[in-house]
Design a protein around this motif. Structure first.
Motif, PDB file in Angstrom:
ATOM      1  N   HIS A  25      48.849  47.509  -9.517  1.00  0.00           N
ATOM      2  CA  HIS A  25      47.598  46.753  -9.416  1.00  0.00           C
ATOM      3  C   HIS A  25      46.787  46.818 -10.715  1.00  0.00           C
ATOM      4  O   HIS A  25      45.654  46.350 -10.760  1.00  0.00           O
ATOM      5  CB  HIS A  25      46.755  47.277  -8.251  1.00  0.00           C
ATOM      6  N   THR A 281      44.975  55.530   4.793  1.00  0.00           N
ATOM      7  CA  THR A 281      44.787  55.538   3.335  1.00  0.00           C
ATOM      8  C   THR A 281      44.541  56.942   2.802  1.00  0.00           C
ATOM      9  O   THR A 281      44.620  57.165   1.597  1.00  0.00           O
ATOM     10  CB  THR A 281      43.576  54.687   2.912  1.00  0.00           C
ATOM     11  N   ALA A 314      44.256  51.623  -1.788  1.00  0.00           N
ATOM     12  CA  ALA A 314      42.842  51.848  -1.483  1.00  0.00           C
ATOM     13  C   ALA A 314      42.070  52.236  -2.742  1.00  0.00           C
ATOM     14  O   ALA A 314      40.937  51.784  -2.959  1.00  0.00           O
ATOM     15  CB  ALA A 314      42.706  52.931  -0.410  1.00  0.00           C
ATOM     16  N   ALA A 317      41.430  49.191  -4.792  1.00  0.00           N
ATOM     17  CA  ALA A 317      40.327  48.388  -4.256  1.00  0.00           C
ATOM     18  C   ALA A 317      38.985  49.048  -4.572  1.00  0.00           C
ATOM     19  O   ALA A 317      38.025  48.378  -4.961  1.00  0.00           O
ATOM     20  CB  ALA A 317      40.502  48.201  -2.754  1.00  0.00           C
ATOM     21  N   GLU A 318      38.938  50.367  -4.441  1.00  0.00           N
ATOM     22  CA  GLU A 318      37.684  51.081  -4.711  1.00  0.00           C
ATOM     23  C   GLU A 318      37.234  50.881  -6.158  1.00  0.00           C
ATOM     24  O   GLU A 318      36.039  50.760  -6.441  1.00  0.00           O
ATOM     25  CB  GLU A 318      37.861  52.573  -4.411  1.00  0.00           C
ATOM     26  N   TYR A 321      40.078  46.769  -8.730  1.00  0.00           N
ATOM     27  CA  TYR A 321      41.256  46.104  -9.288  1.00  0.00           C
ATOM     28  C   TYR A 321      41.830  45.069  -8.327  1.00  0.00           C
ATOM     29  O   TYR A 321      42.508  44.132  -8.737  1.00  0.00           O
ATOM     30  CB  TYR A 321      42.336  47.122  -9.672  1.00  0.00           C
ATOM     31  N   ILE A 322      41.619  45.274  -7.037  1.00  0.00           N
ATOM     32  CA  ILE A 322      41.995  44.242  -6.064  1.00  0.00           C
ATOM     33  C   ILE A 322      40.803  44.028  -5.129  1.00  0.00           C
ATOM     34  O   ILE A 322      39.949  44.909  -4.982  1.00  0.00           O
ATOM     35  CB  ILE A 322      43.268  44.603  -5.246  1.00  0.00           C
ATOM     36  N   SER A 323      40.787  42.869  -4.496  1.00  0.00           N
ATOM     37  CA  SER A 323      39.662  42.535  -3.618  1.00  0.00           C
ATOM     38  C   SER A 323      39.861  43.171  -2.247  1.00  0.00           C
ATOM     39  O   SER A 323      40.960  43.631  -1.916  1.00  0.00           O
ATOM     40  CB  SER A 323      39.559  41.022  -3.461  1.00  0.00           C
ATOM     41  N   GLY A 324      38.796  43.169  -1.474  1.00  0.00           N
ATOM     42  CA  GLY A 324      38.886  43.677  -0.108  1.00  0.00           C
ATOM     43  C   GLY A 324      39.935  42.933   0.705  1.00  0.00           C
ATOM     44  O   GLY A 324      40.666  43.531   1.494  1.00  0.00           O
ATOM     45  N   GLU A 326      42.624  41.367  -0.497  1.00  0.00           N
ATOM     46  CA  GLU A 326      43.965  41.745  -0.969  1.00  0.00           C
ATOM     47  C   GLU A 326      44.364  43.112  -0.410  1.00  0.00           C
ATOM     48  O   GLU A 326      45.515  43.335  -0.033  1.00  0.00           O
ATOM     49  CB  GLU A 326      43.983  41.798  -2.508  1.00  0.00           C
ATOM     50  N   LEU A 327      43.389  44.010  -0.380  1.00  0.00           N
ATOM     51  CA  LEU A 327      43.667  45.344   0.160  1.00  0.00           C
ATOM     52  C   LEU A 327      44.090  45.236   1.619  1.00  0.00           C
ATOM     53  O   LEU A 327      45.074  45.837   2.033  1.00  0.00           O
ATOM     54  CB  LEU A 327      42.442  46.252   0.033  1.00  0.00           C
ATOM     55  N   LYS A 328      43.334  44.440   2.366  1.00  0.00           N
ATOM     56  CA  LYS A 328      43.624  44.338   3.800  1.00  0.00           C
ATOM     57  C   LYS A 328      45.035  43.798   4.028  1.00  0.00           C
ATOM     58  O   LYS A 328      45.793  44.322   4.857  1.00  0.00           O
ATOM     59  CB  LYS A 328      42.590  43.441   4.491  1.00  0.00           C
TER      60      LYS A 328
END
Lengths: 533, 121
Positions: A25, A281, A314, A317-318, A321-324, A326-328
């Motif tokens: 990511h 996570t 996770a 996302a924190e 680097y990725i959106s919420g 994308e994480l989901k």
């Protein structure tokens, strides 16, 4: 002070997976490990893994480790070896010691994947040289390539005890017995059955009374335990042995999490502490700190790898680097994979439960749980065992475990596990087995055999997986052993097959009298006289 | 004790043969393998005797965790032999107690009970 986006502590299956996921990511990732080689315990795992394709089932542990390491390094992950992390401080700062020099590093997120250490049982003589963890024996033989001893007694019938017991046989050691204080075999029945048919006796409801020897182990005394775990007088048995392996479970190595101030809890009073964290996570109570793999609760390498991926995603996302969203999406996929591993009789949620029937309603074999093998006549109760004309698979898989490579292996669709991977495999007798043996080689539990009940002249053939040296030759005569390891008849090897797709499992086909084809499950070289041994 | 071949792992890829000294006698092993592996292959089980009870200890965890296998290596006590690579000419000694008061001294005199001698291979 050097900085990274993510620091991972521990280069085992969870840590390397977290690192690879995060690096994919776009995070700058460093992994620290105290060992001279990465991979944690993966490179010691020489058996084929369970699960399904997405869990890398039927691939041997060391190959999974090598793949993971290639992936992480290919993504630019920096791996610091011989670098124990000795401290963890505020604001995600760690201290690592390399070549006697102490350095500080800081990251925006930290994944603690420090794994676990072996538990011990303090019997009389447990400190003698020759008493060691089952993992220690595994390290000695599979990494250092030295036999830990000549004759070994294994204490513990969980998967570690059973798998390492089998590896001891593969390394040419004798296994005197598998002993467990519990009344039932703790690990997969298929792992126990592999040992039992080699003639290894199981002593359930027994424990070690003492290790004998002055300066090193020369023998072991075991005894039966009653309901209060005391030795029943008069039940003691002696074994000659130079090594005792203890496989009594693992304890999470949580010290760094404690040092970081993560909230902990005791799942079982007195049973040790675990971090309070998201069960998927591994997000702990301290911002930016995640726990993945055995440190967050003992499972096995396949689930540790998924937990590592989830923690890595996770963290990505924190840090933005990725959106919420994308994480989901990523987590949903990983969660499905993890959920299927956490099903069945051996799932973490079912620990300590006693099952008498499978999900499908088949009886669980009492003999399997007490002696390590299915009793004569029991196998035919299960959906993988059918009597059919011509060659056909016989699948002695009788517990709900998360595994389905046999289904994928069969090019003819003879084997059905279904979408729920913990279901027992069923053989479709009409599907037309061609005897290719892919199912035999694909079964991580070595529970699939090919049987032809009538090859003419009153004979039958049995094809069994074989992972020992020396490999028998076609035409060689020996004895067929039943599931308990007892010799049942003379047996001639009529075929020996190997193939890259079998991944080092040989397929031995031996000829036995027709009436023995439902009993003969292993082949041994020496010829014995029947009725006299 | 050494595995020369294995059904899954095949033949081992070893380092070059090196000689080292164990309690005054010459031994050989493979360069880079843990000292404990070379000792195990030579049949040595006892790595040290404890300070208080003079009880023997050997390889226990094999991953550098438990410190049961510590010995005096090149004059330095408390070296974890299961994770320390063997090198040419190393001097490995059975450790007695804490391995002497200071770095460089190998054996504490109180352990002269003769049992260590029996373990020399």
């Amino acid at each position: 002070m050097k900085r990274y986006d993510l620091i991972v502590v521990g280069a085992g299956p969870a840590g390397l997976s977290a690192a690879a996921e995060a690096a994919a990511h776009g995070l700058g990732v460093a992994v620290f490990d105290e060992n001279s080689r990465p991979g944690g315990q993966l490179f010691k795992q020489i058996h084929k893994f369970f699960g399904s394709k997405e869990h890398k089932a039927k691939i041997r542990g060391y190959d999974i480790g090598a793949g993971l390491l290639r992936e992480a390094e290919g993504l630019g992950v920096k791996v610091y070896l011989n670098s124990p992390v000795t401290g963890m401080y505020l604001d995600r700062e760690i201290v690592a010691e390399t070549d006697g020099a102490v350095s500080h590093y800081r990251a925006d997120a930290i994944v603690v994947a420090t794994g676990a250490s072996e538990n011990m049982v303090a019997f009389d003589g447990w400190t003698l040289p020759g008493v060691m963890g089952a993992g220690a024996a595994q390290t000695m033989m599979n990494i250092n390539r030295v036999r830990p001893g000549s004759r070994v007694l294994m204490l513990g019938s969980g998967n570690v005890g059973l798998v390492v017991g089998y590896q001891l046989l593969q390394a040419g050691c004798e296994l005197a017995a598998v002993v467990d204080a519990a009344p039932r075999v703790g690990g997969y029945g298929v792992h126990a059955a592999k040992l039992a048919r080699c003639g290894v006796p199981f002593f359930l409801s027994h424990t070690i009374v003492k290790a004998e020897g002055e300066t090193r182990v020369t023998g072991v005394v075991i005894g039966r335990v009653d309901e209060t775990w005391n030795i029943v007088p008069g039940t003691q048995k002696h074994f000659d042995a130079d090594t005792i392996c203890v496989a009594a479970g693992l304890s999470p190595s949580t010290r760094l999490l404690l040092m970081a101030g993560c909230e902990m809890y005791e799942p079982v009073p007195g049973g040790g502490r675990l971090p309070v964290c998201d069960e998927f996570t591994g997000k702990t109570s301290v911002q930016g700190i995640y726990a993945a793999g055995d440190v967050s609760g003992i499972e096995e390498a396949s689930s540790a790898m998924i937990e590592g991926r989830a923690a890595g995603a996770a963290a990505a996302a924190e840090l933005g680097y990725i959106s919420g969203g994308e994480l989901k999406a990523r987590l949903d996929k990983l969660e499905t994979a993890l959920a299927s591993l956490r099903e069945g009789m051996f799932a973490p949620k079912n620990r300590g439960k006693v099952f008498v029937k499978t999900d499908e309603g088949y009886d669980i074999s009492d003999s399997l749980l007490r002696n390590g093998y299915l009793a004569d006549g029991e196998a035919t109760k299960y959906p993988g065992v059918k009597s059919v004309a011509g060659i056909h698979p016989v699948i002695e898989c009788t517990q709900n475990i998360p595994c389905n490579p046999c289904q994928d292996a069969c090019p003819k669709g003879c084997i059905k596990v279904g979408t729920n991977i913990v279901s027992l495999p069923a053989v479709d007798e009409k599907a037309g087995c061609i005897g290719c043996g892919m199912c035999v080689a694909s079964c991580s539990g070595q529970a699939v055999f090919l049987v032809n009940e009538d090859v003419g002249g009153g004979f039958a053939t049995v094809t069994a997986p074989y992972e020992f040296l020396p490999v028998p030759q076609k035409g060689e005569r020996g004895v067929a052993l039943d599931r308990s390891g007892a010799p049942v008849c003379e047996a001639e090897i009529v075929d020996v097959r190997t193939s890259p797709s079998f991944d080092r499992t040989f397929l031995l086909t031996f000829r036995v009298p027709g009436e023995q084809c439902s009993r003969a499950r292993f082949w041994r070289r020496e010829v014995r006289r029947f009725g006299r041994d | 004790m050494r595995l020369t071949d294995h059904p899954i792992l095949g033949r081992p890829d070893r380092g070059r043969v090196v000689t080292f000294n164990f309690d005054g006698g010459e031994m050989s092993g493979f360069e880079g393998e843990p000292i404990a592996a070379a000792l195990r292959a030579a049949g040595v089980a006892v790595h040290r005797y404890t300070k208080k009870h003079r009880a023997p200890r050997g390889v226990f965890c094999a991953i550098g965790r438990c410190t049961d296998c510590v010995m005096v290596v090149d004059g330095r006590p408390n070296v974890r032999t299961c994770v320390t690579p063997l090198a040419e000419g190393m001097c490995v000694k059975t450790q007695y107690g804490a391995g002497g008061g200071e770095l460089g001294s190998s054996a504490a005199p109180e352990a002269a009970d003769g049992r260590a001698t029996d373990e020399k291979v």
